[in-house]
Scaffold this active site. Structure first.
Site, short mmCIF file in Angstrom:
data_model
loop_
_atom_site.label_atom_id
_atom_site.label_comp_id
_atom_site.label_asym_id
_atom_site.label_seq_id
_atom_site.Cartn_x
_atom_site.Cartn_y
_atom_site.Cartn_z
N LYS A 244 0.93 -1.22 0.22
CA LYS A 244 0.00 -0.01 -0.12
C LYS A 244 0.86 1.08 0.00
O LYS A 244 1.62 1.43 0.96
CB LYS A 244 -1.09 0.12 1.20
CG LYS A 244 -2.09 1.06 1.18
CD LYS A 244 -2.91 1.08 2.25
CE LYS A 244 -3.85 1.91 2.13
NZ LYS A 244 -3.62 3.43 2.23
N ARG A 249 -3.90 9.13 -5.19
CA ARG A 249 -4.69 8.34 -6.16
C ARG A 249 -4.86 9.10 -7.42
O ARG A 249 -5.17 10.31 -7.17
CB ARG A 249 -5.94 7.91 -5.40
CG ARG A 249 -6.95 7.01 -6.15
CD ARG A 249 -6.36 5.56 -5.70
NE ARG A 249 -7.05 4.53 -6.57
CZ ARG A 249 -8.27 4.04 -6.03
NH1 ARG A 249 -8.55 4.23 -4.78
NH2 ARG A 249 -8.89 3.05 -6.40
N GLU A 292 -1.10 5.26 -8.03
CA GLU A 292 -0.69 6.17 -7.09
C GLU A 292 0.56 6.93 -7.22
O GLU A 292 1.78 6.32 -7.88
CB GLU A 292 -0.21 5.47 -5.72
CG GLU A 292 -0.04 6.03 -4.53
CD GLU A 292 -1.71 6.34 -3.77
OE1 GLU A 292 -2.83 5.65 -4.27
OE2 GLU A 292 -1.75 6.62 -2.58
N PHE A 332 -1.49 -0.03 -10.21
CA PHE A 332 -2.04 -1.12 -9.57
C PHE A 332 -3.24 -1.98 -10.24
O PHE A 332 -3.65 -2.95 -9.89
CB PHE A 332 -2.20 -1.20 -8.20
CG PHE A 332 -2.93 0.16 -7.62
CD1 PHE A 332 -4.07 0.04 -7.87
CD2 PHE A 332 -2.23 1.17 -6.98
CE1 PHE A 332 -5.14 1.03 -7.29
CE2 PHE A 332 -3.03 2.34 -6.63
CZ PHE A 332 -4.56 2.38 -6.80
N ARG A 411 -16.94 1.13 -1.73
CA ARG A 411 -15.99 0.42 -0.72
C ARG A 411 -16.59 -0.80 -0.14
O ARG A 411 -17.77 -0.80 0.21
CB ARG A 411 -15.93 1.48 0.61
CG ARG A 411 -14.88 1.29 1.65
CD ARG A 411 -14.98 2.31 3.02
NE ARG A 411 -14.73 3.62 2.20
CZ ARG A 411 -13.37 4.03 2.21
NH1 ARG A 411 -12.52 3.39 2.16
NH2 ARG A 411 -13.51 5.57 1.69
N LYS A 417 -7.81 -2.86 3.19
CA LYS A 417 -6.38 -1.95 3.60
C LYS A 417 -6.17 -2.45 4.94
O LYS A 417 -6.88 -2.38 5.89
CB LYS A 417 -6.46 -0.72 3.30
CG LYS A 417 -7.59 -0.15 4.13
CD LYS A 417 -7.69 1.36 3.96
CE LYS A 417 -8.86 2.26 4.24
NZ LYS A 417 -9.05 3.47 3.69
P1 AMP Z 1 -8.71 4.30 1.06
O1 AMP Z 1 -8.78 5.35 0.06
O2 AMP Z 1 -8.62 4.84 2.34
O3 AMP Z 1 -10.14 3.14 0.85
O4 AMP Z 1 -7.59 3.54 0.96
C1 AMP Z 1 -7.13 2.78 -0.23
C2 AMP Z 1 -6.18 3.93 -0.77
O5 AMP Z 1 -4.92 3.27 -0.83
C3 AMP Z 1 -6.39 4.15 -2.27
O6 AMP Z 1 -7.31 5.20 -2.61
C4 AMP Z 1 -5.12 4.45 -3.12
O7 AMP Z 1 -4.93 5.91 -2.80
C5 AMP Z 1 -3.73 3.98 -1.85
N1 AMP Z 1 -3.37 2.69 -2.64
C6 AMP Z 1 -1.96 2.56 -2.31
N2 AMP Z 1 -1.45 1.36 -2.89
C7 AMP Z 1 -2.53 0.73 -3.23
C8 AMP Z 1 -2.92 -0.34 -4.03
N3 AMP Z 1 -1.55 -1.10 -4.20
N4 AMP Z 1 -4.08 -0.90 -4.39
C9 AMP Z 1 -5.15 0.28 -4.14
N5 AMP Z 1 -4.83 1.31 -3.59
C10 AMP Z 1 -3.57 1.72 -3.25
#
Ligand code: AMP
Length: 555
Positions: A244, A249, A292, A332, A411, A417
């Site tokens: 991660k 993003r 990212e 990714f 989501r 995550k």
């Molecule tokens: P969230 O936005 O809080 O749901 O957390 C996921 C976030 O992690 C995504 O929005 C991306 O910005 C970030 N991210 C970092 N690495 C990855 C990955 N390998 N796959 C998907 N999301 C990733």
């Protein structure tokens, strides 16, 4: 002849007047089918609260100043009146309607039709310069009734409270024309213009909606997981396990020579990362990527987000920043390739397509592997991956279901995550050091210890987590508690207790304790806690994972 704007306004008023979903749907359902295609397209967009669809890059570029001046001119209100009305309504549209009603002014002829509103928006967007824009603005507003002003100003000032959420609008369109709700949502997601979707629903051509380049779509989101054990409860093996990355993003669209980057709020951010464009253009064909943007050091390790952030606020990036904080793109996922939409393809298939792209630096694939283990073997594998990801400067892990489609804007449990529960220890500070950069004049780096019978044993060093104010107070505190001054560092009386969080305990040759905390950070000062009550070396030993390789470079 285009329909009267006032009927649109009555519908919007009716929708706003009720909090009940069914009543809102009924109001929209009675109105939408009464419109011809051209009006339907305009009306639907206005209900979404936008002058132009997200597929369209045009903006009105009418500042608040111009809107305020126009409202003042129109209603004869003073600046104080406007300010008072704004205080009351906290919405420029509602404030304007109020002022217009009180002024008793009559709207100039001829009355507004939906096409007039649309044409005026187009002209305003196409016109440069404050004064010429203002003329067009006045010409539109002077024909508006108080009720019409309310919504015109709301849309133009970017006020989102029109009262119709996107989902509700899709629902209303589906019901109004007797179409499948999912089909409407899907057509809207692909096409990016609720006006066009409404017309497709009317014509029964929703299945003709195609993926449109340069219309960013919602990004799939992840559900947080605190314990590795939780992963297996969400879905069964195998698991796609990615690092991660802690950056921004970004959705990348390419068609022909055109490449654009979009943020998660659908803003075009292409110009902020010029170094990514040539390598993206060098990949043949069309595509949409999910990725990212972040900074990587020459060794490929992520630089802390707080440092990379210096680039993000800037619209124009100077040579200096390009040199000192170059951006990398870690990819990714892939959502479209050479005209084929991949949203419904399982992740494993999308990743296979992604792997066929040939990338040159600073583009790279996210580190990703498939793990088929279950039970304890899965926990051990995830634990090792987590530690390795942290070692590479990344935040943690993303665990994804290889069978899952890409769900825009959702989501769900198919992307997890992994943020492990914070473990903390109460420790005592034994030595302090002057910081670096803007912290070079404060004692900001603390070496800390746990209790081992009558002795203290160092287990780590941490330098983040406290506020500037706390650090400067602690600097004075530690100056007074100094036992021995070595210049850069000082031994201090071991009676300052702090709470530190960390990822893991590792065996380490660096400290006499034989252990080091991995990624320690200060959670808070614990002046309430006597040093006799801090955590012990036994606790640290019990937290250390068996079989973790010794590490000499930490804490
Ligand atoms: P969230 O936005 O809080 O749901 O957390 C996921 C976030 O992690 C995504 O929005 C991306 O910005 C970030 N991210 C970092 N690495 C990855 C990955 N390998 N796959 C998907 N999301 C990733």
């Amino acid at each position: 002849m285009s329909a009267r704007f006032t009927d649109w306004v009555s519908t919007a008023d009716a929708v706003r007047a009720t909090s009940g979903k069914l009543a809102k749907l009924a109001a929209l359902g009675a109105y939408l089918p009464s419109l011809d295609e051209a009006d339907l397209e305009i009306a639907a967009r206005l209900f979404a609260g936008v002058p132009f669809p997200r597929t369209d890059e045009r903006v009105l570029a009418v500042g608040w100043r111009a809107l305020l001046d126009s409202v003042i001119g129109l209603t004869g209100a003073t600046a104080e009146d406007v300010s008072a009305a704004y205080q009351t309504h906290a919405d420029l549209g509602d404030a304007t309607a109020d002022l217009a009603l009180r002024s008793g002014r009559a709207a100039a002829d001829p009355p507004l039709h939906l096409s007039d509103v649309h044409d005026a928006f187009e002209k305003i967007a196409a016109t440069r310069g404050v004064a010429p824009k203002r003329l067009l603005l006045d010409a539109l507003l002077v024909r508006a009734t108080p009720g019409e002003l309310r919504y015109l100003i709301k849309v133009m000032s970017g006020e989102p409270r029109i009262g119709v959420r996107e989902g509700l609008l899709e629902d209303a369109i589906a019901r109004a024309f007797g179409r499948d709700r999912e089909a409407v949502g899907r057509a809207h997601m692909l096409g990016g213009d609720i006006g066009v979707t409404a017309v497709q629903a009317k014509r029964d051509t929703l299945d003709e909606a195609r993926f449109v380049h340069f219309a960013p779509i919602g990004m799939m989101l992840a559900t947080p997981v605190l314990e590795l054990e939780e992963v297996e409860r969400r879905f069964t093996a195998p698991y796609v396990v990615d690092d991660k990355y802690d950056g921004v993003r970004t959705q990348v669209h390419k068609d022909g020579d055109r490449v654009e980057l979009y943020s998660r709020t659908f803003d075009r951010v292409t110009d902020r990362f010029p170094e990514l464009l040539a390598p993206l253009r060098a990949i043949s064909g069309t595509f949409v990527l999910d990725a990212e943007v972040l900074g990587l050091d020459p060794g490929g390790r992520a630089i802390p987000f707080t440092e990379f952030q210096h680039r993000l606020g800037r619209k124009a990036v100077g040579e200096d920043l390009l040199r000192t904080l170059p951006a990398s793109l870690v990819i990714f996922d892939i959502l479209e390739r050479d005209g084929v939409p991949l949203l419904d393809a399982p992740l494993s298939a999308r990743l296979a397509v992604l792997a066929t792209l040939s990338l040159q630096p600073p583009l790279r694939f996210a580190r990703s592997k498939e793990i088929g283990a279950t039970g304890e073997a899965l926990i051990a594998a995830l634990d090792a991956e987590f530690a390795a990801a942290r070692e590479r400067g990344n935040e943690g892990l993303m665990v994804k279901d290889p069978r899952s489609p890409y769900r825009p804007g959702r989501r769900g449990m198919e992307w997890l995550k992994v943020k492990r529960a914070l473990r903390t220890l109460d420790v005592v500070v034994t030595a302090v050091e002057w910081g670096h950069g803007k912290r070079r004049h404060v004692l900001s780096d603390y070496t800390f210890a746990v209790r081992d019978a009558e002795a203290y044993r160092n287990v780590g060093k941490a330098y983040s987590g406290l506020t500037d104010k706390e650090i400067s107070e602690m600097t004075e505190h530690f100056k007074a508690r100094t036992v021995k001054d070595f210049g850069r560092s000082r031994l201090v009386v071991p009676d300052t207790v702090i709470e530190v969080a960390f990822d893991q305990v590792q065996p380490s040759g660096r400290h006499a304790s034989g252990f080091a905390l991995r990624f320690p950070r200060i959670v808070r000062l614990r002046p309430d806690k006597p040093v006799s009550e801090i955590d012990t070396l036994d606790t640290v030993r019990s937290l250390s994972l068996p079989g973790v390789r010794p590490d000499t470079d930490l804490g």
